[in-house]
Scaffold this active site. Sequence first.
Site, PDB file in Angstrom:
ATOM      1  N   SER A  61      11.650  -2.130  -0.400  1.00 27.31           N
ATOM      2  CA  SER A  61      10.148  -1.397  -0.448  1.00 27.31           C
ATOM      3  C   SER A  61       9.484  -1.043  -1.502  1.00 27.31           C
ATOM      4  CB  SER A  61      10.151  -0.269   0.695  1.00 27.31           C
ATOM      5  OG  SER A  61      10.925   0.696   0.144  1.00 27.31           O
ATOM      6  N   HIS A 212      10.076   6.386  -3.406  1.00 27.36           N
ATOM      7  CA  HIS A 212       9.190   5.390  -3.694  1.00 27.36           C
ATOM      8  C   HIS A 212       8.091   5.821  -5.038  1.00 27.36           C
ATOM      9  CE1 HIS A 212      10.324   4.509   0.439  1.00 27.36           C
ATOM     10  NE2 HIS A 212      10.262   3.228   0.000  1.00 27.36           N
TER      11      HIS A 212
END
Length: 235
Positions: A61, A212
């Site tokens: 991701s 992230h």
Amino acid sequence: MRRILALWLLAALAQQESSTEPAARKKEYPWMSVASWNQRHEAMLKRVKEGNIELLFVGDSITEGWGNNSVWQKTYAPLNAVKLGIGGDTTENVLWRLENGAVDGISPKAAVVLIGTNNFGLEGHAPDAVAKGVTAVVQTLRKKLPATKILLLAIFPRDEKPNADIRKKIKTVNEQIVRLEDRKNVRFLDLGPKLSNPDGSLSKEVMPDFLHLSEKGYQIWADAMSPLLQELMGK
């Protein structure tokens, strides 16, 4: 005691085999179904068949998160770059994609590899198993793309605090995978210090969920990687 030790060794060996065994996504997650994972893989195959790829980004991701943000459009779109990243992927998922068409028929100048954090977060793998999985990904890329230079990135830090247990595990893996660098076909780069505060903690400005990246984080990544990547691509 011997029985416990034997069971522990068997479990450790099973983890290592799991991390190096190509496997398609089989688990359903609230944020991604198996069907969606397969659709993303098929979309990547379609793009790869079009060719004209100078640069690959291989990962999970964090790689997928480049999206089409301004950093990507400015820095990598002109290089005919392609993202082979799917959220939640582990080393075994990436290995499966590589063995099932993800890099067939292409010969990019360079491939940026960042993988392994989900082996901790989703699979509970030990550091040695994660390192073996990363090694298998690099070896597979070298076999399938012999003319492509590989830029292997250290697993990014995660969790806000520098003394978090996951940080210690990541450090152990990075200390092992740095040995894959041969300074000819494979180079290694640790961007952790660039993404962290001076005290080693993480900022929400760079990593909103301490895993992230924000767009600012991607800019830091691009800037820090630029000199070595340009060298590998012969620019």
